[in-house]
Design a protein around this motif. Structure first.
Motif, mmCIF file in Angstrom:
data_model
loop_
_atom_site.group_PDB
_atom_site.id
_atom_site.type_symbol
_atom_site.label_atom_id
_atom_site.label_comp_id
_atom_site.label_asym_id
_atom_site.label_seq_id
_atom_site.Cartn_x
_atom_site.Cartn_y
_atom_site.Cartn_z
ATOM 1 N N VAL A 369 77.696 46.491 66.831
ATOM 2 C CA VAL A 369 76.258 46.286 67.002
ATOM 3 C C VAL A 369 75.556 46.709 65.718
ATOM 4 C CG1 VAL A 369 74.176 47.006 68.265
ATOM 5 C CG2 VAL A 369 76.326 46.664 69.508
ATOM 6 N N PHE A 370 74.597 45.896 65.295
ATOM 7 C CA PHE A 370 73.695 46.305 64.220
ATOM 8 C C PHE A 370 72.293 46.382 64.779
ATOM 9 C CE2 PHE A 370 70.861 44.924 60.575
ATOM 10 C CZ PHE A 370 70.756 46.207 60.061
ATOM 11 N N PHE A 371 71.682 47.564 64.656
ATOM 12 C CA PHE A 371 70.334 47.789 65.169
ATOM 13 C C PHE A 371 69.395 47.868 63.978
ATOM 14 C CE2 PHE A 371 68.963 49.037 69.532
ATOM 15 C CZ PHE A 371 67.591 48.991 69.317
ATOM 16 N N ALA A 372 68.527 46.868 63.832
ATOM 17 C CA ALA A 372 67.618 46.773 62.687
ATOM 18 C C ALA A 372 66.225 47.245 63.082
ATOM 19 C CB ALA A 372 67.555 45.331 62.181
ATOM 20 N N LEU A 373 65.695 48.191 62.320
ATOM 21 C CA LEU A 373 64.386 48.789 62.617
ATOM 22 C C LEU A 373 63.468 48.669 61.406
ATOM 23 C CD1 LEU A 373 66.611 51.220 64.047
ATOM 24 C CD2 LEU A 373 64.528 51.055 65.403
ATOM 25 N N PRO A 374 62.155 48.824 61.610
ATOM 26 C CA PRO A 374 61.217 48.555 60.520
ATOM 27 C C PRO A 374 61.285 49.533 59.356
ATOM 28 C CG PRO A 374 60.089 48.566 62.648
ATOM 29 C CD PRO A 374 61.459 49.077 62.887
ATOM 30 N N THR A 375 61.585 50.802 59.619
ATOM 31 C CA THR A 375 61.489 51.821 58.580
ATOM 32 C C THR A 375 62.679 52.764 58.633
ATOM 33 O OG1 THR A 375 60.278 53.364 60.004
ATOM 34 C CG2 THR A 375 58.959 51.771 58.731
ATOM 35 N N MET A 376 62.836 53.554 57.568
ATOM 36 C CA MET A 376 63.874 54.581 57.573
ATOM 37 C C MET A 376 63.623 55.601 58.674
ATOM 38 S SD MET A 376 64.572 55.456 53.575
ATOM 39 C CE MET A 376 64.847 54.183 52.346
ATOM 40 N N ALA A 377 62.368 55.955 58.878
ATOM 41 C CA ALA A 377 62.052 56.963 59.891
ATOM 42 C C ALA A 377 62.467 56.487 61.285
ATOM 43 C CB ALA A 377 60.558 57.290 59.859
ATOM 44 N N THR A 378 62.173 55.223 61.605
ATOM 45 C CA THR A 378 62.571 54.716 62.925
ATOM 46 C C THR A 378 64.092 54.583 63.008
ATOM 47 O OG1 THR A 378 62.142 52.463 62.130
ATOM 48 C CG2 THR A 378 60.396 53.539 63.373
ATOM 49 N N GLY A 379 64.734 54.268 61.874
ATOM 50 C CA GLY A 379 66.194 54.228 61.860
ATOM 51 C C GLY A 379 66.802 55.598 62.088
ATOM 52 N N ASN A 380 66.228 56.615 61.449
ATOM 53 C CA ASN A 380 66.710 57.986 61.640
ATOM 54 C C ASN A 380 66.607 58.404 63.099
ATOM 55 O OD1 ASN A 380 67.388 58.428 58.967
ATOM 56 N ND2 ASN A 380 65.393 59.263 58.434
ATOM 57 N N ALA A 381 65.509 58.019 63.742
ATOM 58 C CA ALA A 381 65.317 58.388 65.145
ATOM 59 C C ALA A 381 66.292 57.651 66.059
ATOM 60 C CB ALA A 381 63.881 58.092 65.563
ATOM 61 N N MET A 382 66.660 56.431 65.674
ATOM 62 C CA MET A 382 67.533 55.613 66.525
ATOM 63 C C MET A 382 68.993 56.024 66.418
ATOM 64 S SD MET A 382 67.694 53.186 68.706
ATOM 65 C CE MET A 382 69.227 52.707 69.502
ATOM 66 N N PHE A 383 69.426 56.530 65.262
ATOM 67 C CA PHE A 383 70.852 56.762 65.047
ATOM 68 C C PHE A 383 71.462 57.716 66.074
ATOM 69 C CE2 PHE A 383 74.511 58.613 62.704
ATOM 70 C CZ PHE A 383 75.253 57.443 62.598
ATOM 71 N N LYS A 409 68.787 56.863 52.166
ATOM 72 C CA LYS A 409 68.729 58.311 52.350
ATOM 73 C C LYS A 409 69.489 58.753 53.602
ATOM 74 C CE LYS A 409 64.355 58.678 49.870
ATOM 75 N NZ LYS A 409 62.961 59.175 49.877
ATOM 76 N N ALA A 410 70.466 57.950 53.976
ATOM 77 C CA ALA A 410 71.205 58.230 55.205
ATOM 78 C C ALA A 410 71.900 59.576 55.167
ATOM 79 C CB ALA A 410 72.223 57.118 55.463
ATOM 80 N N ALA A 411 72.425 59.967 54.004
ATOM 81 C CA ALA A 411 73.186 61.217 53.915
ATOM 82 C C ALA A 411 72.340 62.439 54.199
ATOM 83 C CB ALA A 411 73.825 61.341 52.539
ATOM 84 N N ALA A 858 71.933 43.115 45.355
ATOM 85 C CA ALA A 858 70.813 43.504 46.216
ATOM 86 C C ALA A 858 71.250 44.695 47.044
ATOM 87 C CB ALA A 858 70.410 42.352 47.142
ATOM 88 N N ASP A 859 70.449 45.752 47.013
ATOM 89 C CA ASP A 859 70.808 46.922 47.798
ATOM 90 C C ASP A 859 69.546 47.644 48.245
ATOM 91 O OD1 ASP A 859 69.932 48.152 45.472
ATOM 92 O OD2 ASP A 859 71.948 48.529 44.729
ATOM 93 N N ASP A 860 69.759 48.700 49.020
ATOM 94 C CA ASP A 860 68.640 49.401 49.636
ATOM 95 C C ASP A 860 68.047 50.423 48.656
ATOM 96 O OD1 ASP A 860 66.851 50.046 51.649
ATOM 97 O OD2 ASP A 860 68.075 51.723 52.326
ATOM 98 N N THR A 861 67.467 49.905 47.575
ATOM 99 C CA THR A 861 66.728 50.709 46.629
ATOM 100 C C THR A 861 65.290 50.233 46.650
ATOM 101 O OG1 THR A 861 67.168 49.173 44.821
ATOM 102 C CG2 THR A 861 68.777 50.952 45.179
#
Length: 991
Positions: A369-383, A409-411, A858-861
């Motif tokens: 599953v890949f869960f795509a969210l609008p922002t890093m903050a929402t991604g952090n909350a979902m993980f 900034k996942a780490a 292309a990367d997440d920079t």
């Protein structure tokens, strides 16, 4: 070296020796590609390590790569990907595997050319001694760069198929392009023409040409025999290979090549010459220990049991109608496809999406599953929510599932960092970015049952999305629609998963252009997709359905128009691949809220007076502003009235660690009953920017908001009386038991409302006026309350309707605003098309030039995100402080064990200090996004360049721009004064 092998006379410089003919060494007895080859072909080299004085013959690397591809097919590739590839071939699964193995084996055939072989003098000399004459690298000159081995390999394979097996150019190209693209970019027609004009790069002219041609033919003949495709080539000649299948085969070959190119897994000769190919591959695979894909089981038929076993539901909770209907629809679709879930805020869409994903994965064979969210903050909350769900999934004993948080900034995310630490105890966790960087293989410790791992090999920049379960920003998904290097890997990553797209309403025309193109490819891959939104315009719903169905869909325009005409809410829309859309309108849950809207003059004093009145008996109010500057100005005024302790600020201009702490604090104080333990008893006001709109389960007694587009305003209203607090909200202050929303940020006095300048710069005048227009009946006259959820869809559809009613006296102002809006949308669409991937081509059309004129990597920079978002490139810095003694240190207000840690400039900082500093990342505001200011800011920031921080052991800070604050948390940058406060974040004023 094995005894009995035919050695070349003498030793090469560097102390290693070669064998090229005669008896096979002991390790090669039995079947194998090497056993089929004799003479000059054995001298052709593929890999060389100057430092270790080792080399690898081409035949061995081809055999290694083919074996790895077979293992990837058998043990790693999700079933739905195997099915898609196999479905394009007459022999089904057996043909699919054989084709993948053969192409992986053939991928480096272009190294059997003088343009490649000349690069290492001593190895080239050995080949010359075998009759393979070639120029030196210097003699080739710049022409050699026109013959990268991927391109030459594509040409050689195509020639072999055409000359030896009677294929046409079009037939051969659709297979050979997989070889041509194994370094991330498919060759284009111009490159093929340039090589065609220079045949000496493929084979040296003269007597040696026949030797080169014989060697190339022997390698290709041996691969056809060894990998069992010779008798299939006549059958495959009639195949029209779909472009999605070409992409997936290309990605599989890339992965196989990367693994087989790792010298720690596949050692070079002479050290490795004694082992058999089978032993070599078995040892490498055991060392790699790639987690196998998820094999989803059909979940319990009883929806209550499904939700009860998968989610941490509060006592007495029941499955909501939308959730039950979504699961039922996923089970009854003719084929797993697109499911759009539109339901009110707080209705449990996330849980519904995961339950639907489980059903669709079981039906389709998706492996993650890949869960795509609008922002890093929402991604952090979902993980962490995803991890909790994964731990509850039924799995066979010993199952290992790979999970990843995919953003830059996942780490720094605690849940992900903890997963990496646990994985490192079992796996040699070394981050790998590039395909040619070596890493140490894993040890052989056995994993526990249902182990979740952040696998080392899957954490590289280009490989991260290949993990089975991924939470990331939507940018990671949009990159799949961007012409970029190694795009095939991104497609393989999403093709093997169920894709969940949250907050689908939050994406503008620019991002939507990329999203729609990605959806069209996902539909072609038959990837199940779940789209979530509380406030999706009907026209956008139709666009999503049409994009997924694809240009070749036989569904009529009238059937798609029915998708747009539906006015039910909540609403479920299902689109099977190429099939007819299905619409279902489940009832809403019993939760209903009536919100009374009022105008409020845009005056800080008026706001303070009104809040003082409303909160006289206590209560918690949320004030949402459209810009950070308005947040800070508002907070200053309210603190003067209510005191510092009664006002909290939340916006995007905090350092990362403070932003995370803010979110946690908001949840702790204003979250759901039973989970929030510290809700203020006295009056309290939270002043926030748009960060309060998304994915925060917070609940307030009163809402004040700047006017914004109506879908976003409804999202903000979703934070008002979000939960039941006592019977009939009896636990709320008496005055606040009726939900009320005060709309401000507008001059209401003229014939047409005039939104404040900051709101117009963010949202545009047209969207704001449309929002005001549909809210008039709730703001004027009897002021009918907004009923949630009943009024959500009508308000959104009316605001975004093409032919919307215009209030009396608004026509001129509305027309002007609409014209600017349409021009802006057209401009966005045109700019998005510059690097956007082409639509899926017809079957049999080769992927030649697939990503030509693209963006490179292309990367997440910040630069990467700017390619798929219509926003100015922003500057990101790491914030540190200079102590009174002049020493740099981590900022002094964060957690005691991380605050004030020394950051020496003459050596790498301690790992804990470096990580603590990296957690203080900050994105500078828009003032620093303009070219001249950005250039000046970068130049000033780069004055603090610390060489000791750029080494491998200091990767937390390497390459970062460092913003140094003084003891008072202030500094100057590019003509601006900056002041940081843990309470208010960053404030910027012009000098």
């Amino acid at each position: 070296m094995c005894p009995g092998s035919g050695l070349l006379k003498g030793q090469l410089r560097g102390g290693f020796c070669l064998y090229v003919s005669g008896m096979a060494c002991d390790g090669e007895r039995g079947s194998g590609l090497g056993n089929r080859l004799r003479g000059p072909v054995r001298s052709v080299w593929a890999k060389h390590d100057r430092d270790a004085e080792g080399w690898l013959p081409l035949w061995r690397h081809m055999e290694d790569s083919a074996a790895v591809a077979g293992l990837l097919w058998d043990r790693w590739l999700p079933a739905n990907v195997r099915d898609l590839i196999s479905g394009a071939l007459p022999g089904g699964e057996r043909d699919g595997r054989r084709l993948a193995v053969w192409l992986a084996g053939m991928h480096d055939i272009g190294k059997a050319t003088p343009a490649f072989a000349c690069q290492v003098d001593q190895l080239a000399d050995v080949m010359r001694a075998q009759g393979l004459e070639m120029k030196t690298r210097r003699q080739f000159g710049p022409d050699r760069r026109l013959a990268p081995h991927g391109l030459t390999g594509q040409v050689l394979l195509a020639q072999w198929l055409e000359e030896q097996h009677g294929w046409s150019g079009r037939q051969s190209a659709q297979f050979a392009v997989v070889v041509g693209g194994h370094h991330g970019v498919m060759p284009d027609h111009g490159q093929l023409k340039s090589l065609d004009d220079r045949p000496h790069l493929l084979r040296t002219p003269g007597p040696s040409r026949a030797v080169w041609q014989r060697v190339q033919g022997e390698l290709m003949d041996a691969c056809a025999d060894e990998f069992g495709v010779r008798d299939r080539l006549a059958v495959w000649r009639a195949v029209k290979l779909p472009q999605p299948v070409q992409v997936l085969l290309s990605a599989l070959v890339i992965v196989a090549d990367w693994i087989a190119s790792n010298p720690d897994l596949f050692p070079y000769f002479p050290q490795a010459a004694h082992c058999t190919g089978a032993e070599r591959v078995a040892a490498a695979w055991q060392g790699l220990r790639l987690p196998e894909p998820w094999s989803a089981e059909e979940p319990p038929q009883d929806v209550g049991e499904l939700f009860g076993t998968r989610f941490d539901l509060p006592p007495g909770a029941v499955v909501r109608p939308v959730q039950a209907a979504a699961v039922r629809l996923a089970r009854t679709m003719s084929q797993p496809g697109l499911v759009v879930i539109e339901a009110p805020m707080g209705e449990g869409k996330t849980e519904a999406a995961l339950a639907v994903a489980e059903v669709l994965a079981a039906r389709s064979g998706a492996g993650g599953v890949f869960f795509a969210l609008p922002t890093m903050a929402t991604g952090n909350a979902m993980f962490p929510r995803l991890l909790d769900w994964l731990k509850r999934l039924p799995t066979e004993e010993g199952t290992r599932l790979s999970a990843l948080l995919a953003h830059s900034k996942a780490a720094l995310n605690d849940a992900y960092a903890d997963l990496m630490r646990k994985s490192a105890q079992r796996i040699a966790a070394v981050a790998v970015d590039e395909e040619d960087r070596p890493w140490r293989p894993a040890d052989d410790k056995r994993a526990a049952s249902a182990e979740l791992v952040a696998h080392a090999w899957l954490r590289g920049r280009k490989k991260a999305m290949l993990s089975s379960f991924v939470v990331g920003t939507v940018d990671q998904l949009l990159f799949a629609g961007l012409k970029s290097r190694h795009l095939a890997l991104r497609h393989l990553a999403v093709a093997g998963k169920v894709v969940v797209i949250d907050e689908a309403h939050a994406y503008d025309t620019y991002m939507s252009a990329y999203l729609d193109r990605v959806l069209s490819w996902l539909g072609a891959y038959r990837v199940p997709v779940v789209v979530l939104s509380a406030t999706l315009p009907a026209g956008r719903r139709r666009q999503l359905a049409e994009a997924y169905a694809g240009a070749e869909s036989t569904v009529s325009a009238e059937e798609f128009e029915a998708v747009a005409r539906t006015d039910g809410y909540p609403l479920l829309t299902a689109v099977p691949p190429g099939g007819t859309p299905v619409i279902e309108c489940p009832p809403a849950s019993a939760r209903e809220t009536s919100v009374r809207l009022e105008r409020l003059d845009d005056d800080f004093g008026v706001l303070a007076d009104r809040l003082a009145t409303e909160l006289e008996g206590g209560g918690c109010a949320l004030v949402v502003r459209n810009t950070v500057n308005r947040v800070l100005e508002t907070a200053k005024v309210l603190r003067e009235r209510f005191g510092d302790d009664a006002v909290t600020v939340a916006h995007s201009r905090f350092i990362d660690v403070d932003r995370a702490a803010k979110d946690a604090d908001l949840l702790a104080r204003f979250g759901p009953p039973g989970k929030s333990q510290e809700r203020p008893r006295g009056p309290h006001v939270v002043v926030a920017s748009q960060v309060a709109e998304q994915s925060l389960d917070v609940d307030f007694d009163l809402l004040v908001t700047d006017l914004c587009p109506v879908d976003l305003l409804l999202q903000r209203m979703g934070r008002l009386h979000r939960h039941q607090r006592g019977h009939n909200q009896g636990d709320r202050p008496h005055r606040l038991r009726t939900a009320r929303c005060l709309v401000t940020g507008v001059d209401w006095t003229g014939p047409v409302p005039v939104p404040v300048r900051g709101s117009v710069s963010v949202y545009g005048a047209y969207g704001l006026l449309r929002s005001a227009a549909v809210l008039l009946e709730h703001l004027d006259g009897p002021r009918r309350p907004v009923r949630l959820p009943q009024d959500i869809s009508p308000l959104v559809q009316n605001a975004y309707a093409e032919e919307a009613a215009v209030p009396p006296g608004w026509a001129e102002g509305m027309d002007t605003a609409r014209q600017r809006h349409e021009e802006h949308r057209k401009d966005q669409a045109e700019r998005a098309g510059t690097f956007r991937l082409d639509a899926v081509g017809r079957p049999g059309r080769p992927l030649i030039g697939w990503v030509a004129a693209g963006v490179g990597d292309a990367d997440d920079t910040r630069a990467g995100r700017a390619q798929v978002r219509d926003s100015k490139e922003s500057l990101e810095v790491v914030v540190v402080q200079r102590r009174a003694d002049g020493v740099l240190a981590t900022v002094d207000w964060i957690a005691p064990d991380k605050a004030g840690l020394e950051l020496p400039q003459d050596r790498p900082p301690a790992p804990g200090a470096a990580r603590a500093a990296a957690a203080c990342g900050l994105r500078l505001p828009v003032q620093f996004s303009y070219a001249e200011v950005m250039d000046r800011a970068i130049a000033e920031l780069e004055e603090l360049y610390v060489p000791a921080w750029q080494v491998k052991d200091s990767y937390w800070l390497a390459g970062q721009l460092i913003l140094v604050l003084d003891g008072d948390c202030q500094t100057r940058l590019a003509g601006f004064s900056l002041r940081y406060s843990p309470c208010d974040g960053l404030e910027v004023t012009r000098d």
